[in-house]
Design a protein around this motif. Sequence first.
Motif, short mmCIF file in Angstrom:
data_model
loop_
_atom_site.label_atom_id
_atom_site.label_comp_id
_atom_site.label_asym_id
_atom_site.label_seq_id
_atom_site.Cartn_x
_atom_site.Cartn_y
_atom_site.Cartn_z
N ARG A 35 0.82 -1.21 0.00
CA ARG A 35 0.00 0.00 0.00
C ARG A 35 0.86 1.26 0.00
O ARG A 35 0.45 2.29 -0.54
CB ARG A 35 -0.93 -0.01 1.22
CG ARG A 35 -1.96 1.10 1.24
CD ARG A 35 -3.05 0.81 2.24
NE ARG A 35 -2.50 0.43 3.54
CZ ARG A 35 -3.23 -0.12 4.51
NH1 ARG A 35 -4.50 -0.40 4.30
NH2 ARG A 35 -2.68 -0.42 5.68
N ASN A 36 2.04 1.21 0.58
CA ASN A 36 2.93 2.36 0.59
C ASN A 36 3.72 2.51 -0.71
O ASN A 36 4.39 3.51 -0.91
CB ASN A 36 3.90 2.27 1.76
CG ASN A 36 3.21 2.49 3.09
OD1 ASN A 36 2.20 3.20 3.17
ND2 ASN A 36 3.75 1.89 4.15
N SER A 37 3.65 1.49 -1.57
CA SER A 37 4.36 1.54 -2.85
C SER A 37 3.46 1.96 -4.00
O SER A 37 3.86 2.73 -4.87
CB SER A 37 4.98 0.18 -3.17
OG SER A 37 5.93 -0.20 -2.19
N VAL A 38 2.23 1.43 -4.00
CA VAL A 38 1.32 1.70 -5.12
C VAL A 38 0.00 2.25 -4.61
O VAL A 38 -0.39 2.02 -3.46
CB VAL A 38 1.05 0.42 -5.96
CG1 VAL A 38 2.34 -0.13 -6.52
CG2 VAL A 38 0.32 -0.64 -5.14
N ASN A 39 -0.68 2.98 -5.47
CA ASN A 39 -2.03 3.46 -5.18
C ASN A 39 -2.96 2.25 -5.22
O ASN A 39 -3.42 1.84 -6.28
CB ASN A 39 -2.44 4.51 -6.20
CG ASN A 39 -3.90 4.91 -6.03
OD1 ASN A 39 -4.42 4.93 -4.92
ND2 ASN A 39 -4.55 5.20 -7.14
N ILE A 40 -3.23 1.70 -4.07
CA ILE A 40 -3.90 0.40 -3.99
C ILE A 40 -5.31 0.44 -4.56
O ILE A 40 -5.84 -0.59 -5.01
CB ILE A 40 -3.89 -0.11 -2.53
CG1 ILE A 40 -3.97 -1.63 -2.50
CG2 ILE A 40 -4.96 0.57 -1.71
CD1 ILE A 40 -2.76 -2.31 -3.08
N ASP A 41 -5.93 1.61 -4.59
CA ASP A 41 -7.29 1.71 -5.15
C ASP A 41 -7.32 1.41 -6.63
O ASP A 41 -8.39 1.11 -7.18
CB ASP A 41 -7.87 3.11 -4.90
CG ASP A 41 -8.18 3.34 -3.43
OD1 ASP A 41 -8.24 2.35 -2.68
OD2 ASP A 41 -8.35 4.51 -3.03
N MET A 42 -6.16 1.48 -7.30
CA MET A 42 -6.11 1.17 -8.73
C MET A 42 -6.01 -0.34 -8.96
O MET A 42 -6.10 -0.79 -10.10
CB MET A 42 -4.93 1.88 -9.38
CG MET A 42 -5.01 3.40 -9.32
SD MET A 42 -3.67 4.22 -10.20
CE MET A 42 -4.14 3.90 -11.90
N PHE A 43 -5.87 -1.11 -7.89
CA PHE A 43 -5.73 -2.57 -8.00
C PHE A 43 -6.87 -3.33 -7.32
O PHE A 43 -7.24 -4.41 -7.77
CB PHE A 43 -4.40 -3.03 -7.38
CG PHE A 43 -3.19 -2.62 -8.15
CD1 PHE A 43 -2.63 -3.47 -9.09
CD2 PHE A 43 -2.60 -1.38 -7.94
CE1 PHE A 43 -1.49 -3.10 -9.80
CE2 PHE A 43 -1.48 -1.00 -8.65
CZ PHE A 43 -0.92 -1.86 -9.59
N LEU A 44 -7.38 -2.79 -6.22
CA LEU A 44 -8.34 -3.53 -5.40
C LEU A 44 -9.77 -3.06 -5.63
O LEU A 44 -10.01 -1.90 -5.96
CB LEU A 44 -8.00 -3.38 -3.92
CG LEU A 44 -6.63 -3.88 -3.46
CD1 LEU A 44 -6.52 -3.74 -1.95
CD2 LEU A 44 -6.38 -5.31 -3.89
N ASN A 45 -10.69 -3.96 -5.40
CA ASN A 45 -12.11 -3.64 -5.38
C ASN A 45 -12.56 -3.65 -3.92
O ASN A 45 -12.60 -4.70 -3.28
CB ASN A 45 -12.90 -4.67 -6.19
CG ASN A 45 -14.36 -4.30 -6.32
OD1 ASN A 45 -14.95 -3.66 -5.45
ND2 ASN A 45 -14.97 -4.72 -7.43
N LYS A 46 -12.89 -2.48 -3.38
CA LYS A 46 -13.21 -2.37 -1.97
C LYS A 46 -14.48 -3.13 -1.59
O LYS A 46 -14.72 -3.41 -0.42
CB LYS A 46 -13.35 -0.90 -1.58
CG LYS A 46 -12.05 -0.13 -1.64
CD LYS A 46 -12.23 1.31 -1.19
CE LYS A 46 -10.91 2.06 -1.21
NZ LYS A 46 -11.09 3.48 -0.80
N ALA A 47 -15.30 -3.45 -2.58
CA ALA A 47 -16.54 -4.18 -2.30
C ALA A 47 -16.29 -5.66 -2.02
O ALA A 47 -17.17 -6.35 -1.52
CB ALA A 47 -17.51 -4.03 -3.48
N LEU A 48 -15.08 -6.12 -2.33
CA LEU A 48 -14.75 -7.54 -2.14
C LEU A 48 -13.82 -7.70 -0.95
O LEU A 48 -12.90 -6.90 -0.75
CB LEU A 48 -14.08 -8.11 -3.39
CG LEU A 48 -14.89 -8.05 -4.68
CD1 LEU A 48 -14.05 -8.55 -5.84
CD2 LEU A 48 -16.16 -8.88 -4.55
N PRO A 49 -14.03 -8.72 -0.13
CA PRO A 49 -13.13 -8.95 1.02
C PRO A 49 -11.75 -9.39 0.55
O PRO A 49 -11.62 -10.20 -0.37
CB PRO A 49 -13.83 -10.07 1.79
CG PRO A 49 -14.66 -10.78 0.77
CD PRO A 49 -15.09 -9.73 -0.21
#
Length: 280
Positions: A170-184
Motif C-alpha cells: 500500500r505504501n508503494s502503489v495506489n492500492i485503489d487502482m488494483f483492489l475492489n473495496k466491495a470484495l473482502p
Amino acid sequence: MAKRCKEDITGGGARHSISSESLKRVDIRLDFSGVIAIDNWVERLVDDLLGNIFPNSRISEVKSVMSDLGALQVAADIVGYPVDKFARMPVYIFDNGKLENLHDSLRLSISETFVELTVSCNGYKGIDPYLEFIGEVSDSLLSAHRMAILRRFAIRKLNGFMDSDFDKIRNSVNIDMFLNKALPLDEGYETEYKDFYRIKNLDMAYVRDSRLFRVGRQNDMPVYQAILDLEGSLDFRKSSAWRRPNKKNLIEIAQRTNDILLGLFRQVLTEEYISSHTKS
C-alpha cells in the motif's frame, strides 16, 4: 495513508528520474513483412553484432517463444499469416546475452516476420541501450531486405510488487487502482483491470492485476501481489511514410512510447515510493 502521485500520462521529462526494483521484464518488438528468407541475414547479423553479445543460440518454432494463443493470433493477424502456419514458423533464439557494463539478461528472437528483444531485469539502468541495439537490428534488416516494411513496433514492461506485509504494498502503489473495496481481501482474492488509450498515434494498454495467496510449509503465510503490465505500440500500417524508418527515427518513436509508459507507471506509484526511488 499513502498518497497517489498525480502525473501527466504523456510522461513529461522524467524518463531517467525513477529507479525501481519492481521492473521485472521489458520486451521490445518489431513486426514486419516482405522478408522471404532470413538465414543469410542472420549469419551476417551474428558476425556484425550478435556474436559479441549472445553466447548461446538455437532454432525452434514461434510457438515456443509465444505460448499465449491470443498473442499468437494477434501477431499472425498483423503480418497476414494463418495462425497455424505462424506458430510453426522457424525462429532463431539467442540466449543469455548481455550488453557491456549492464547486468540484465537478454534473449533475442528472430523470425521471418518479427524481431523481439526480451530483457530480464537485474539492476536495470534504463531502456536507451536496448533501443540503440534494436535500432541497429532494424537498420540491418531493412538494408538486407529491400521489400521489407515494418508493420508494428511495441514496448512492453512488466512490473511486480509482492510482500507478506500489505502495508508495504500500500505504501508503494495506489492500492485503489488494483483492489475492489466491495470484495473482502482474503485468500483467493484476484482482480484484473484493463484500460486502453490512444495518444499521439500510439496505442497504450494499461493492465493492473492483484491477488492474495498463501505460502510456507503449512500454507500459513499470506502474500500480496500487485502486477502492472504496460504496453505501448505504433501500428505502421496506418502511416505508409513510416514503414521503413531509419535508426534515428525508430529510436525517436521508441523514446516517445517509453515516455508515455513511464507516465502511466508513475500514476500507479505513491509519493512515498517516488521520493525513495528518485535518482539524485
